[in-house]
Design an enzyme around this catalytic site. Structure first.
Site, mmCIF file in Angstrom:
data_model
loop_
_atom_site.group_PDB
_atom_site.id
_atom_site.type_symbol
_atom_site.label_atom_id
_atom_site.label_comp_id
_atom_site.label_asym_id
_atom_site.label_seq_id
_atom_site.Cartn_x
_atom_site.Cartn_y
_atom_site.Cartn_z
ATOM 1 N N HIS A 7 -16.971 47.488 -103.699
ATOM 2 C CA HIS A 7 -18.110 46.263 -103.894
ATOM 3 C C HIS A 7 -19.023 46.806 -105.088
ATOM 4 O O HIS A 7 -20.136 47.119 -105.530
ATOM 5 C CB HIS A 7 -19.286 46.194 -102.789
ATOM 6 C CG HIS A 7 -20.869 44.752 -102.889
ATOM 7 N ND1 HIS A 7 -21.022 44.161 -101.704
ATOM 8 C CD2 HIS A 7 -21.055 44.448 -104.122
ATOM 9 C CE1 HIS A 7 -21.777 43.847 -102.775
ATOM 10 N NE2 HIS A 7 -22.230 43.654 -104.003
ATOM 11 N N GLU A 58 -15.663 43.074 -102.428
ATOM 12 C CA GLU A 58 -16.882 41.735 -102.460
ATOM 13 C C GLU A 58 -17.784 41.884 -103.684
ATOM 14 O O GLU A 58 -17.602 42.519 -104.594
ATOM 15 C CB GLU A 58 -17.707 42.694 -101.098
ATOM 16 C CG GLU A 58 -17.102 42.751 -100.219
ATOM 17 C CD GLU A 58 -17.995 43.711 -99.466
ATOM 18 O OE1 GLU A 58 -17.724 43.235 -98.153
ATOM 19 O OE2 GLU A 58 -18.530 44.593 -99.665
ATOM 20 N N HIS A 109 -21.250 45.435 -91.704
ATOM 21 C CA HIS A 109 -22.379 45.854 -92.346
ATOM 22 C C HIS A 109 -23.133 46.206 -90.665
ATOM 23 O O HIS A 109 -23.483 45.678 -89.887
ATOM 24 C CB HIS A 109 -23.865 44.859 -92.695
ATOM 25 C CG HIS A 109 -24.648 45.111 -93.317
ATOM 26 N ND1 HIS A 109 -24.828 45.449 -94.718
ATOM 27 C CD2 HIS A 109 -26.041 45.922 -92.931
ATOM 28 C CE1 HIS A 109 -25.255 46.264 -95.484
ATOM 29 N NE2 HIS A 109 -26.395 46.090 -94.391
#
Length: 238
Positions: free
Chosen positions: A43, A70, A190
């Protein structure tokens, strides 16, 4: 089978702390694959405080499992996807200064924008996943964007797991079945860890992929990276 994609952002955080190339992000990604990871996630953020955009370019040349990038779909992110053509692009609504992802998309308010972005990404040949909260109202608008998958934002589940895991997982099970009826693939990520991962998988057995970084890297400090990846894999097979 639910695939384990290892997010290696924290490896880059450690590297950047000293300004050299130790640990080597590319080598760690290859080791993760060799140890059993079925995907690699990164990410990159605008300030490049952990994964750098060049890391994504370098990783794309060597990752042989599924490469997942991401990020917020700004101009630089979209250019990166065009160049790298990863297996999957996961769209998150993070502002530039976010420490970590902390909510999913409002797919009602942003449906038009997301639809255009999804179409562009699919034209590139990249599968698209949209980061989303476990609220039913966001799923039909997500489908209308043309996305292939949604990624359930699981921080609320993880936060309440130890108080009442049945209550914590209930909204996720409900929206997961709703998403399946709509023809959307299902990812999750997450704050998933060795304590809460197996139960989530048991309740949503058709999960296609989980992306785990922070907890997995923390566990690796004690158990070793190879052993830790195998421990997480086993949680998905219970």
């Amino acid at each position: 089978m639910t695939k384990l994609s290892v997010n290696i952002n924290k490896i880059a955080t450690l590297r950047n702390a000293r300004g050299a190339n130790n640990p080597n992000v590319v080598k760690v990604a290859l080791d993760c694959e060799r140890f059993g990871a079925q995907g690699i996630t990164v990410h990159p953020r605008p300030d490049e405080r952990h994964i750098r955009y060049q890391d994504a370019v370098d990783l794309a040349k060597v990752v042989t499992t599924e490469f997942n990038i991401e990020g917020y779909p700004d101009q630089r992110f979209m250019q990166l996807i065009r160049e790298v053509k990863p297996a999957q692009a996961t769209l998150v609504p993070d502002p530039p200064n976010a420490i970590t992802s902390n909510t999913g998309w409002d797919t009602i308010a942003h449906q038009s924008m997301l639809k255009d972005i999804v179409a562009e990404l699919k034209e590139i040949g990249t599968r698209v996943s949209i980061f989303i909260n476990p609220e039913a109202k966001y799923f039909e608008p997500a489908r209308l964007t043309g996305t292939d998958r949604v990624e359930l934002y699981t921080e609320p589940y993880a936060s309440h797991y130890h108080q009442d895991r049945e209550k914590a997982v209930k909204p996720y099970v409900e929206v997961a079945h709703h998403a399946r009826e709509l023809g959307l693939g299902m990812n999750a990520g997450h704050d998933l860890d060795l304590h809460n991962l197996a139960y989530l998988k048991q309740q949503i057995p058709f999960l296609e992929e989980v992306s785990i970084g922070h907890a997995l890297i923390c566990d690796a400090l004690y158990y070793g990276l190879e052993n830790t990846i195998q421990m997480y894999r086993r949680q998905l097979e219970i």
